[in-house]
Design an enzyme around this catalytic site. Structure first.
Site, PDB file in Angstrom:
ATOM      1  N   LYS A 388       0.839  -1.195   0.000  1.00  0.00           N
ATOM      2  CA  LYS A 388       0.000   0.000   0.000  1.00  0.00           C
ATOM      3  C   LYS A 388       0.872   1.242   0.000  1.00  0.00           C
ATOM      4  CE  LYS A 388      -3.928  -2.094   2.357  1.00  0.00           C
ATOM      5  NZ  LYS A 388      -4.828  -2.029   1.195  1.00  0.00           N
ATOM      6  N   ARG A 492     -10.603 -11.065   0.011  1.00  0.00           N
ATOM      7  CA  ARG A 492     -11.574 -11.934  -0.660  1.00  0.00           C
ATOM      8  C   ARG A 492     -11.083 -13.382  -0.719  1.00  0.00           C
ATOM      9  NH1 ARG A 492     -11.272  -8.195  -5.847  1.00  0.00           N
ATOM     10  NH2 ARG A 492     -11.062  -6.765  -4.080  1.00  0.00           N
TER      11      ARG A 492
END
Length: 634
Positions: A388, A492
């Protein structure tokens, strides 16, 4: 390994002391069937020091005891997370003659439907405040002081036009004792009973008022007859206790702030009723769930890991009334047996081993429905190799879905709704940390700082020897293969195996899943509303209704199947990432692959509302999930 603790064993061996962190449960790292009952961290600290040949002087021991929380072990991760205590303030029904703070609810005049909507707030002519029943009697006793108080603060208070607005206090000497009076805005005079949204604003405002007015020990709240619905009192109670929450676990000395520290009780001037008392208690139960959610999201990653979160779930089960909550922890061996390759692929890069948390609530009597609630349990998300580039310091909130699920489990364990069996599931892990080493170089009289990802395996530039890398192919427990195009789309992957577990192994009839899944949802709906993706209209309607009642705002989003083309992989069944546009939709379509098409399933992306930059965790989702579970048994 699978770790199951019979309640009797827990009660006998692991009853916590006055400190919430005085016990912990964890699985042994060895592939054996042994269960490690970890000793308190202070004891472990002492023993390890003695083992190294050192001595533990009284001063050293006292210094260790004075630590606000236990993070001083170099080799071992923290194994427990402290919980913030409940507020000591009692919310009761009845009159309190000795109250030193009286909060009087007042209505603004009913809205004029013919009023010119183009007028600004300043231009609108203010009508007189509406004092009903007890408030009118009190104003007469005080010789019009309440009306004068409203008039003196007309510009800010606007005669109670905004629900939750308050005036400064007016002091009156009664019987030689000072008493403070505050007006509480109830909004425009309604035709119907006060709704849940207004009740929550009022509860939050009363909590703020009793905290603001120092030295108060007892307070009384005078409310009109429109506030006699039990559900409104429940929502008032939830908001009241939720707003007395303060996270002092990592503060020391004068930095510690206890909300309404001197207040003993707050009485609602309503007729005595068991329904009202029960509503207040239910509100407190839900607020405890919200507090649990806040505790988990607020906890830093050096405190909260898969082990300490699993121990938190075990403690919930231990403390549940009559054992209505049970807890099972699946370790890496059990996850491997089930073929949970997607979850384990993400978990391989973390410091602590994966812990799939499975809390079960079973009611007494007939079970009408079995439901599953799955929460994303990424306890810190660096992004992995797709690191990130912003918001890294906030990535502890990536466990917001897990926090909401466990918080709801706490509330349900207290509320004990009938007719529904609820399975609360969290696949807990972290995304591997990236270690940065700085090398100081001297070259041509200039200093250069060379930063690189430190290699644990010399011939590879790796986070560590096990962490997931882009282009890996994982196999989920339902047999689907997944090409990992981006390691920052990892949540996910963990959810995929958790959903298969809820669907196939547990046989849940209806499933909802909460996750801080995409920034795309935040861009679409902002920071106050979560997105809901489902193909089941009844489930969508139910979530919409519950959202309005609880104040956990949501909005149904499209399941655009044409976007599924973006998830095609060149070498696997599916990829974990779509194109730049429609990312929240493709994430929902990905998760749909791991739940039976015939089964009601909803994905809630709570990335926006789970965090507030001013206060930290909001506790979002706990109320929504609690109410959804409660309604399933009706």
């Amino acid at each position: 390994m699978r770790t199951i603790f019979p309640r009797a064993v827990l009660l006998t061996i692991l009853r916590p002391s006055s400190s919430a962190s005085a016990f912990s449960l964890s699985s042994s790292n060895a592939a054996s069937s042994k269960t490690l009952l970890a000793s308190p961290s202070l004891q472990a600290f002492s023993l390890s020091r003695i083992a190294r040949g050192g001595s533990l002087t009284p001063s050293a021991l006292n210094m260790a005891k004075e630590r606000p929380f236990q993070t001083w072990s170099y080799d071992s991760p923290c194994e427990s997370m402290d919980w913030n205590p409940d507020s000591k303030v009692s919310l009761v029904v009845g009159d309190e003659a000795d109250a030193d703070l009286v909060i009087v609810g007042v209505f603004a005049p009913a809205k004029d439907e013919d009023n010119n909507e183009e007028e600004t707030e300043e231009e609108k002519e203010l009508g007189p405040i509406v004092l009903e029943e007890r408030a009118a009697e009190l104003d007469e006793k005080l010789e019009g002081m309440l009306k004068d108080l409203a008039a003196e603060n007309g510009k800010e208070f606007r005669n109670g036009e905004e629900a939750g607005g308050v005036t400064p206090a007016a002091r009156v000497i009664e019987g030689g004792k000072a008493k403070r009076y505050v007006l509480l805005g109830l909004g425009p005079l309604p035709k119907d009973p006060i709704d849940s949204a207004t009740a929550m604003k009022l509860g939050a405002s009363v909590a703020s008022s009793i905290h603001t007015h120092k030295t108060v020990t007892k307070a009384s709240v005078i409310l009109p007859s429109q506030f006699t619905d039990a559900s409104s009192i429940q929502h008032f109670s939830t908001a009241f206790y939720s707003n007395l929450y303060s996270d002092n676990r990592y503060r020391t000395g004068k930095k510690v702030e206890v909300k309404a520290e001197t207040v003993e009780s707050v009485s609602l001037s309503l007729p005595s009723s068991e329904d009202y008392t029960s509503a207040i208690q239910t509100g407190l139960y839900i607020a405890r769930g919200v507090s649990m959610t806040k505790d988990i999201v607020n906890a830093p990653h050096n405190i909260l890991n898969s082990v300490s979160l699993a121990n938190t779930a075990m403690r919930l089960a231990l403390e549940s009334e009559d054992g209505c909550l049970t807890c099972e922890i699946l370790g890496k061996d059990e996850c491997e047996e089930r073929g949970m390759g997607a979850y384990l692929g993400v978990a391989r890069g973390a410091e602590t081993e994966p812990k799939l948390i499975h809390l079960v609530y079973k009611p007494k009597g007939e079970i009408k429905k079995k439901v599953g609630i799955v929460g994303k349990g990424l306890l810190f998300d660096t992004g992995g190799y797709n690191i990130k580039t912003s918001m890294m310091e906030l990535m502890k909130f990536d466990c917001g879905g897990a926090a909401a699920v466990i918080g709801a489990a706490r509330a349900i364990g207290h509320m004990r709704p009938e007719g529904v069996e609820a399975h609360f599931i969290v696949a807990a892990c972290s995304v591997g940390r990236i270690f940065i080493c700085a090398v100081k170089c001297l070259f041509s009289s200039k200093e250069f700082i060379y930063s690189t990802r430190r290699a644990c395996v010399v011939e590879k530039n790796m986070i560590n020897s096990k962490a997931l890398v882009p282009s890996d192919v994982l196999t989920a427990s339902n047999g689907k293969t997944i090409e990992v195009l981006n390691t920052d789309a990892e949540g996910r992957l963990t959810l995929a195996d958790a959903l298969v577990y809820a669907d196939k192994e547990l046989g849940c009839e209806s499933i909802i899943e909460l996750s801080t899944l995409t920034g795309a949802c935040m861009i679409s709906l902002g920071k106050n509303i979560c997105g809901v993706w489902t193909e089941n209209d009844d489930l969508a309607k139910s979530i919409e209704e519950i959202s309005k009642v609880t104040g956990d705002k949501s909005w149904r989003m499209p399941m655009a199947h044409e976007y599924k083309e973006q998830l095609k992989s060149k070498i696997a069944d599916i990829s974990n990432l779509g194109d730049r546009y429609g990312g929240a939709i493709t994430a929902a379509l990905f998760l749909q692959e791991f739940v039976s098409k015939k089964k009601p399933f909803a994905h809630l992306d709570i990335a926006g509302p789970v965090w507030d930059d001013k206060v930290g965790s909001t506790g979002f989702g706990a109320k929504l999930v609690s109410e959804w579970v409660r309604r399933q048994g009706q």
